[in-house]
Scaffold this motif. Structure first.
Motif, PDB file in Angstrom:
ATOM      1  N   HIS A   1      -1.478   7.074  -3.573  1.00  0.00           N
ATOM      2  CA  HIS A   1      -2.572   6.648  -4.469  1.00  0.00           C
ATOM      3  C   HIS A   1      -3.799   6.311  -3.626  1.00  0.00           C
ATOM      4  CE1 HIS A   1       0.312   6.534  -7.738  1.00  0.00           C
ATOM      5  NE2 HIS A   1       1.076   5.687  -7.059  1.00  0.00           N
ATOM      6  N   PRO A   2      -4.497   7.308  -3.096  1.00  0.00           N
ATOM      7  CA  PRO A   2      -5.637   7.037  -2.204  1.00  0.00           C
ATOM      8  C   PRO A   2      -6.787   6.316  -2.891  1.00  0.00           C
ATOM      9  CG  PRO A   2      -5.563   9.361  -2.795  1.00  0.00           C
ATOM     10  CD  PRO A   2      -4.300   8.745  -3.311  1.00  0.00           C
ATOM     11  N   ASP A   3      -6.896   6.468  -4.219  1.00  0.00           N
ATOM     12  CA  ASP A   3      -7.963   5.772  -4.927  1.00  0.00           C
ATOM     13  C   ASP A   3      -7.666   4.284  -5.070  1.00  0.00           C
ATOM     14  OD1 ASP A   3      -5.805   6.501  -6.499  1.00  0.00           O
ATOM     15  OD2 ASP A   3      -6.960   6.512  -8.360  1.00  0.00           O
TER      16      ASP A   3
ATOM     17  N   PRO B   1       0.111   5.534   0.261  1.00  0.00           N
ATOM     18  CA  PRO B   1      -0.895   6.595   0.419  1.00  0.00           C
ATOM     19  C   PRO B   1      -0.899   7.631  -0.711  1.00  0.00           C
ATOM     20  CG  PRO B   1       0.326   6.257   2.453  1.00  0.00           C
ATOM     21  CD  PRO B   1       1.036   5.478   1.400  1.00  0.00           C
TER      22      PRO B   1
ATOM     23  N   ALA C   1       0.826  -1.213   0.000  1.00  0.00           N
ATOM     24  CA  ALA C   1       0.000   0.000   0.000  1.00  0.00           C
ATOM     25  C   ALA C   1       0.857   1.258   0.000  1.00  0.00           C
ATOM     26  CB  ALA C   1      -0.921  -0.001   1.215  1.00  0.00           C
TER      27      ALA C   1
ATOM     28  N   PHE D   1      -5.689   2.657  -2.741  1.00  0.00           N
ATOM     29  CA  PHE D   1      -5.635   2.118  -1.371  1.00  0.00           C
ATOM     30  C   PHE D   1      -6.507   2.972  -0.441  1.00  0.00           C
ATOM     31  CE2 PHE D   1      -1.477   1.354  -3.396  1.00  0.00           C
ATOM     32  CZ  PHE D   1      -1.499  -0.043  -3.440  1.00  0.00           C
ATOM     33  N   PRO D   2      -7.829   2.914  -0.624  1.00  0.00           N
ATOM     34  CA  PRO D   2      -8.726   3.754   0.185  1.00  0.00           C
ATOM     35  C   PRO D   2      -8.674   3.428   1.684  1.00  0.00           C
ATOM     36  CG  PRO D   2      -9.984   2.115  -1.048  1.00  0.00           C
ATOM     37  CD  PRO D   2      -8.582   2.055  -1.557  1.00  0.00           C
ATOM     38  N   GLY D   3      -8.358   2.166   2.013  1.00  0.00           N
ATOM     39  CA  GLY D   3      -8.288   1.799   3.421  1.00  0.00           C
ATOM     40  C   GLY D   3      -7.161   2.507   4.149  1.00  0.00           C
TER      41      GLY D   3
ATOM     42  N   ARG E   1      -5.916   5.450   3.297  1.00  0.00           N
ATOM     43  CA  ARG E   1      -6.326   6.855   3.444  1.00  0.00           C
ATOM     44  C   ARG E   1      -7.210   7.029   4.670  1.00  0.00           C
ATOM     45  NH1 ARG E   1      -9.774  10.203   3.995  1.00  0.00           N
ATOM     46  NH2 ARG E   1     -11.310   8.521   4.130  1.00  0.00           N
ATOM     47  N   LYS E   2      -8.152   6.105   4.860  1.00  0.00           N
ATOM     48  CA  LYS E   2      -9.054   6.166   6.012  1.00  0.00           C
ATOM     49  C   LYS E   2      -8.273   6.050   7.323  1.00  0.00           C
ATOM     50  CE  LYS E   2     -13.067   3.793   8.071  1.00  0.00           C
ATOM     51  NZ  LYS E   2     -12.413   3.372   9.339  1.00  0.00           N
TER      52      LYS E   2
END
Length: 565
Positions: free
Chosen positions: A174-176, A172, A170, A178-180, A182-183
């Motif tokens: 690339h938040p799209d 960060p 992962a 790896f959305p988890g 980012r959260k």
């Protein structure tokens, strides 16, 4: 007229042209002189202002002392370049580095200086990793290391390892994808902000460690001052005991650093000296909660009032205090105001990888508002690769570390951190109390200031404190040697809470042994020479030199050794 030569017509015409141009040429000369005078005036004004700020900040005596030290440093630097002296110094540096290399670099292990032709098998890799993990080292697992390893116990480490495995690839950036991650990152920031009583609208980011947190906060303060006040020659005022990362930020971002003394007996930053040093170019004030050397909390109530009055950014370095400082009051220990409840505080740095027990490589930079945070961002809108934006210094970042940090925070919870605070701070107070209550220690050791958190620093009244440090090292302890003044500190971690009594009994034995050595040397008479240990040589001898180039050479050589195979 007879006897008078005629002036040729062509020459007469040239002369008339010159006369006609004289007023214009005179005006040009006058304008040039005026321009020169203006430049000279501004040059004098600029240096007069600087001289005024210097005299107001340091005083006449302080300025003369500073000048004397600078001259001494320069002259001593020239002395070290004299061929005979330089050769001797280089030889001593080489000998010291050779000893370090022998300790640091194992000679009997296979070396991989190029990629193996055929990759190793999984079992071979595991065997190599096990060998490297079991190399002879200070027993941090048993609590013999001050600071360094802020361990959250074995169960938490296993959970962190699982989090690593789940988010190994992962990133960060690339938040799209790896959305988890980012959260989790957003929630880490929110949880830490809540610990420091952040007001509505507060914001923050995660970073790779305390140094990066300090760097980005200094950068943000500089950029804000430039955007709002047009300051192009920024300055910041820090305690002498502030973390060295602030000096690094000054060098990296071209911010002039004013260091203020933290005098005994309280070792807090001198507020009056800070006030005198403030000038129109000041962009940042700094305090520590607590500082690394002595574990002392600066007077943030006074710093906050000063920051509000002069409208200057105030940063709280809580990297070391991290998750202990916010729980002092709840744990029933004495505390001091230091967080966002003080209106003058603009930013806070907090290491989640210290007493938050997150994996190494985790920290946070916290801001009073999102506007403050925006000044640490980097955005490039016209790069051929597309619009580029990053919240901090790094681009790509390991999402696995964020996952490990998030898992640590939600696993520990408020009660877990409260319990850790009780154990860690309680142990630090027990160490200080033991020094006071043990006659052989109390008569020889002096605790610096009034530590309220996790660090206890002490010096020696009669013995060489670095000899005591070497004695403790010989018994397997990895403590922290300090300078200015010479001292040792113990940064209590969870593993130390289980062995602190052993630490104190060994300290008592070492102090008594050094006292006996000193008595024997005195009994031998004036001709008896004292043996200088490794630590005394570095901190006691080299540390007293007016020019630190020898120490710089040693440190640079040490850094080179880190990459020697």
């Amino acid at each position: 007229m007879p006897g008078t030569s005629r002036i040729p017509a062509s020459l007469r015409e040239s002369f008339n042209q010159v006369k006609r141009r004289r007023p214009t040429s005179l005006a040009a000369v006058v304008n040039l002189d005026l321009f020169r005078n203006i430049i000279f005036f501004f040059f004098v004004l600029r240096w007069t202002r600087r001289a005024f700020w210097q005299l107001r900040g340091r005083g006449i005596i302080g300025s003369l002392v500073e000048l004397y030290r600078n001259i001494g440093r320069i002259l001593y630097g020239y002395l070290l370049r004299v061929p005979g002296v330089r050769g001797k110094v280089e030889k001593q540096v080489a000998e010291a580095l050779a000893k370090t290399e022998a300790k640091l670099i194992p000679a009997d292990l296979p070396k991989y200086l190029a990629l193996p032709k055929d990759g190793l098998t999984d079992e071979e890799v595991r065997k190599e990793l096990e060998t490297l993990a079991n190399l002879d080292h200070t027993k941090w697992e048993e609590g013999y290391v001050s600071g360094a390893v802020y361990h959250g116990e074995e169960e938490l480490t296993k959970l962190q390892t699982e989090a690593f495995g789940t988010f190994t690839v992962a990133n960060p950036i690339h938040p799209d994808v790896f959305p988890g991650v980012r959260k989790m990152e957003a929630e880490i920031v929110a949880m830490v902000l809540s610990l420091f009583n952040a007001p509505p609208g507060a914001a923050g980011t995660t970073t790779a460690g305390g140094t990066e947190s300090i760097l980005v906060c200094c950068l943000a303060a500089r950029q804000k001052a430039y955007a709002e006040r047009g300051i192009t020659e920024p300055e910041m005022i820090i305690p002498e005991t502030a973390h060295v990362a602030f000096r690094k930020a000054g060098d990296y971002f071209k911010i002039k650093v004013h260091r203020v003394a933290c005098p005994a007996p309280d070792y807090q930053v001198d507020i009056k000296a800070v006030q005198r040093l403030i000038n129109p170019n000041t962009v940042l004030l700094v305090g520590s909660a607590p500082n690394y050397p002595h574990g002392i909390i600066d007077d943030f109530a006074a710093l906050s009032r000063l920051a509000l009055k002069r409208k200057i950014w105030l940063h709280v370095d809580c990297c070391l205090g991290s998750f202990v400082m916010p729980y002092l009051e709840k744990a029933g220990f004495e505390s001091q105001p230091f967080d966002f409840r003080l209106k003058g505080v603009s930013s806070i740095s907090c290491d989640t990888h210290k007493y938050g027990f997150a994996p190494k490589g985790n920290s946070t930079a916290l801001y009073r508002s999102a506007e403050h945070r925006s000044y640490q961002y980097y955005v490039s809108p016209d790069w051929p690769g597309g619009v580029y934006a990053s919240p901090g210094i790094a681009g790509s970042r390991p999402g696995a570390l964020i996952a490990g940090c998030w898992a640590s925070l939600v696993k520990m919870g408020q009660n877990g951190y409260l319990d850790a605070c009780v154990k860690i701070v309680g142990t630090a107070k027990s160490i200080a109390q033991k020094i006071h209550e043990t006659p052989s220690l109390d008569s020889e050791l002096e605790i610096l200031g009034r530590p309220l958190v996790s660090v206890v620093a002490f010096t020696s009244k009669n013995l060489d404190i670095y000899d005591i440090y070497d004695g403790m090292t010989a018994k397997g302890w990895h403590l922290n040697a300090l300078q200015d003044p010479p001292a040792i500190h113990v940064a209590v971690t969870m593993p130390i809470t289980k062995v602190w009594e052993k630490l104190m009994s060994d300290l008592e034995a070492v102090v008594e042994a050094e006292r006996e050595k000193e008595r024997a040397r005195i009994a031998q008479g004036k001709g008896a020479k004292k043996t200088v240990g490794d630590s005394a040589a570095l901190y006691g001898v080299a540390g007293s030199l007016p020019n630190k180039s020898v120490v710089v050479n040693l440190a640079t050589g040490f850094l080179d050794l880190l990459y020697k195979t």
